[in-house]
Design an enzyme around this catalytic site. Structure first.
Site, PDB file in Angstrom:
ATOM      1  N   ILE A   1      -8.840  71.903 -20.713  1.00  0.00           N
ATOM      2  CA  ILE A   1      -8.813  70.524 -20.232  1.00  0.00           C
ATOM      3  C   ILE A   1     -10.112  69.813 -20.607  1.00  0.00           C
ATOM      4  O   ILE A   1     -10.095  68.705 -21.155  1.00  0.00           O
ATOM      5  CB  ILE A   1      -8.582  70.483 -18.703  1.00  0.00           C
ATOM      6  CG1 ILE A   1      -7.171  71.023 -18.384  1.00  0.00           C
ATOM      7  CG2 ILE A   1      -8.758  69.062 -18.157  1.00  0.00           C
ATOM      8  CD1 ILE A   1      -6.899  71.246 -16.913  1.00  0.00           C
TER       9      ILE A   1
ATOM     10  N   ASP B   1     -21.042  74.547 -19.653  1.00  0.00           N
ATOM     11  CA  ASP B   1     -20.105  75.664 -19.465  1.00  0.00           C
ATOM     12  C   ASP B   1     -20.916  76.950 -19.425  1.00  0.00           C
ATOM     13  O   ASP B   1     -21.931  77.060 -20.118  1.00  0.00           O
ATOM     14  CB  ASP B   1     -19.081  75.710 -20.618  1.00  0.00           C
ATOM     15  CG  ASP B   1     -17.842  76.512 -20.252  1.00  0.00           C
ATOM     16  OD1 ASP B   1     -16.757  75.924 -20.142  1.00  0.00           O
ATOM     17  OD2 ASP B   1     -17.957  77.754 -20.043  1.00  0.00           O
TER      18      ASP B   1
ATOM     19  N   GLU C   1      -4.109  72.960   1.159  1.00  0.00           N
ATOM     20  CA  GLU C   1      -3.148  71.913   0.780  1.00  0.00           C
ATOM     21  C   GLU C   1      -1.853  72.081   1.569  1.00  0.00           C
ATOM     22  O   GLU C   1      -1.425  73.218   1.810  1.00  0.00           O
ATOM     23  CB  GLU C   1      -2.856  71.989  -0.727  1.00  0.00           C
ATOM     24  CG  GLU C   1      -4.124  71.700  -1.539  1.00  0.00           C
ATOM     25  CD  GLU C   1      -3.901  71.677  -3.056  1.00  0.00           C
ATOM     26  OE1 GLU C   1      -2.781  72.003  -3.508  1.00  0.00           O
ATOM     27  OE2 GLU C   1      -4.863  71.328  -3.769  1.00  0.00           O
TER      28      GLU C   1
ATOM     29  N   HIS D   1      -2.398  66.968  -5.692  1.00  0.00           N
ATOM     30  CA  HIS D   1      -2.356  68.049  -6.693  1.00  0.00           C
ATOM     31  C   HIS D   1      -1.277  67.777  -7.757  1.00  0.00           C
ATOM     32  O   HIS D   1      -0.479  68.649  -8.090  1.00  0.00           O
ATOM     33  CB  HIS D   1      -2.102  69.419  -6.033  1.00  0.00           C
ATOM     34  CG  HIS D   1      -2.638  70.557  -6.846  1.00  0.00           C
ATOM     35  ND1 HIS D   1      -3.161  71.694  -6.294  1.00  0.00           N
ATOM     36  CD2 HIS D   1      -2.731  70.739  -8.194  1.00  0.00           C
ATOM     37  CE1 HIS D   1      -3.561  72.520  -7.250  1.00  0.00           C
ATOM     38  NE2 HIS D   1      -3.298  71.955  -8.418  1.00  0.00           N
TER      39      HIS D   1
ATOM     40  N   GLY E   1      -2.147  66.464 -10.780  1.00  0.00           N
ATOM     41  CA  GLY E   1      -2.828  66.308 -12.072  1.00  0.00           C
ATOM     42  C   GLY E   1      -1.960  66.758 -13.235  1.00  0.00           C
ATOM     43  O   GLY E   1      -1.927  66.127 -14.282  1.00  0.00           O
ATOM     44  N   GLY E   2      -1.257  67.856 -13.027  1.00  0.00           N
ATOM     45  CA  GLY E   2      -0.447  68.403 -14.126  1.00  0.00           C
ATOM     46  C   GLY E   2       1.030  68.122 -13.967  1.00  0.00           C
ATOM     47  O   GLY E   2       1.856  68.656 -14.715  1.00  0.00           O
TER      48      GLY E   2
END
Ligand SMILES: NC(=O)c1ccc[n+]([C@@H]2O[C@H](COP(=O)([O-])OP(=O)(O)OC[C@H]3O[C@@H](n4cnc5c(N)ncnc54)[C@H](O)[C@@H]3O)[C@@H](O)[C@H]2O)c1
Length: 411
Positions: free
Chosen positions: A164, A183, A271, A294, A296-297
């Site tokens: 991503i 990273d 959640e 949730h 996002g995808g």
């Protein structure tokens, strides 16, 4: 033929059970391979699943069906499991491997969807769109430019430069943003993106900070009061990775004190389970804070891509023995020599298994034309192409080897 010690199965019609309302592509890809597909819209509990798996070779699920050790121990016909989602926590992966059942998922079929919502969030936060929108719906005309910015020329800081993070990096540069990233692994910087040596160095530079790290245990509490304080005044923050990575109480304080100008949050430490359930969070009703459940995808495109991806993986495993991207068994894919016959042998990884397999074949006068071995922890997997038909007693000898977990004769 499918052999699984101690008993051997003879290949008849192959059957797939697809649960939890998967995309139609999931079905059509398997059906086009001659597999009989049974679909159900809901999830099944343990005992229902064990009953439903009688005579089923492939199982497709989403996140609500648990494939437990008990299920795997009682599903002798099962050859592989497909998780038509990203996570695989609902499958006992170790037990599946012990039973010679590879599991596949769709690790990057929704990557683009997450990247697009991140871009939408970045622009919306930088222009304070939800603040303007809310005022308008309350009948307030608030035409002003203070606090609204173009994203062009601003600096995006990406923490976690994986699937991503890297794609976001490319698209954000196309919008005219400067990109810096951090990273823990060595990563190739794409375009003009610049790698930062520390999170602090990134926080010093970024107008927008976005988290795209993975869910490893060590990332719990990665981002809290210290990091928010270090962010530039007026910067905005996004988390679309994992809820437990961020201290949201500290985020709420950073917003309320107006140190940060806004945030977009898609993932939460706890959640709600079902659609329509109540959502409790310290982030509710804060200005310029975008909250999404949730999702996002969650796009129709991602669902289609997931259906296609996982069914292709199951089909390839069935027909070629390829375990590429399986999450629990050794990964390999061997190109097949024309006209050859293929043996796929999952076994306990002890010294000398490959030599023993080859000795059985040699003793039965079988010539090896291609072979590949991969190991993963306690499991080994060897795929062998041979030039001639394999006599049933050679297959039996391989199936009876003490290390054999599963033997399949593919063509
Ligand atoms: N919101 C959603 O609906 C949604 C959808 C898909 C994925 N996700 C989540 O997004 C995250 C990223 O997904 P991805 O596919 O890009 O994963 P990925 O595995 O490709 O990338 C994760 C990157 O983070 C790096 N990383 C891990 N810990 C780090 C740390 N402490 N500091 C810096 N870098 C670190 C890794 O080295 C890796 O490069 C995951 O947590 C995933 O679960 C969320």
């Amino acid at each position: 033929m499918v052999a699984r010690t101690p008993r051997a199965h003879h290949r008849g019609v192959l059957r797939a059970l697809l649960l939890e309302n998967l995309h139609p592509f999931a079905t059509s890809i398997l059906a086009s391979e001659g597999i009989e597909v049974i679909t159900r819209t809901g999830a099944l509990d343990e005992s229902e699943l064990i009953e439903a798996l009688d005579g089923v070779h492939l199982l497709g699920i989403r996140s609500k069906t648990n494939v437990t050790e008990e299920v795997l121990a009682n599903a002798p016909d099962l050859i592989a499991v497909g998780a038509y989602c990203i996570g695989t926590n609902q499958i006992n992966l170790a037990a599946a491997a012990r039973n010679g059942v590879p599991a596949f998922n769709a690790p990057f079929s929704n990557t683009r969807s997450v990247v697009e919502i991140a871009l939408a969030d970045i622009i919306a936060l930088t222009r304070r769109l939800t603040v303007l929108d809310r005022a308008m719906h309350q009948g307030v005309w608030n035409k002003a430019s203070e606090g609204s910015h173009e994203v062009r020329g601003r600096t995006l800081g990406i923490i976690g430069y994986g699937n991503i993070g890297t794609q976001l990096s490319v698209l954000a540069e196309n919008l005219g943003m400067s990109v810096v990233f951090y990273d823990i692994a060595e990563k190739l910087a794409l375009g003009n993106a610049r790698r930062m040596e520390t999170i602090d160095e990134l926080l010093d530079a970024a107008d927008v900070v976005t988290l795209h790290v993975d869910g490893r245990d060590g990332n719990a509490g990665l981002f809290g009061g210290k990091q928010f304080a270090r962010m530039r005044p007026g910067a905005v923050f996004l988390n679309l990775s994992r809820g437990f990575v961020v201290d949201y109480t500290a985020l709420a304080e950073a917003i309320e004190s107006e140190h940060l100008a806004g945030a977009a949050i898609d993932v939460f430490p706890v959640e709600p389970k079902r659609r329509g359930d109540a959502f409790v969070s310290e982030l509710r009703n804060l200005p310029n804070v975008i909250l999404t459940p949730h999702t996002g995808g969650s796009t129709e495109e991602a669902q289609e891509a997931i259906g296609r991806f996982v069914s292709n993986k199951l089909r390839d495993y069935l027909t070629t023995g390829s375990t590429t991207l399986s999450v629990n068994v050794p990964n390999l894919a061997l190109e097949q020599t024309a006209g050859s016959h293929r043996l796929a042998h999952l076994h306990r990884n002890t010294p000398g298994v490959l030599a023993a397999v080859n000795a059985v074949l040699a003793n039965h006068g079988v010539n090896i034309e291609g072979q590949m071995l991969a190991t993963r922890g306690e499991l080994g997997y060897v795929v062998t192409d041979v030039g001639s038909d394999i006599a049933p007693d050679a297959v039996d000898a391989l199936a009876r080897m003490s290390q054999t977990v599963r033997l399949r004769l593919l063509s």
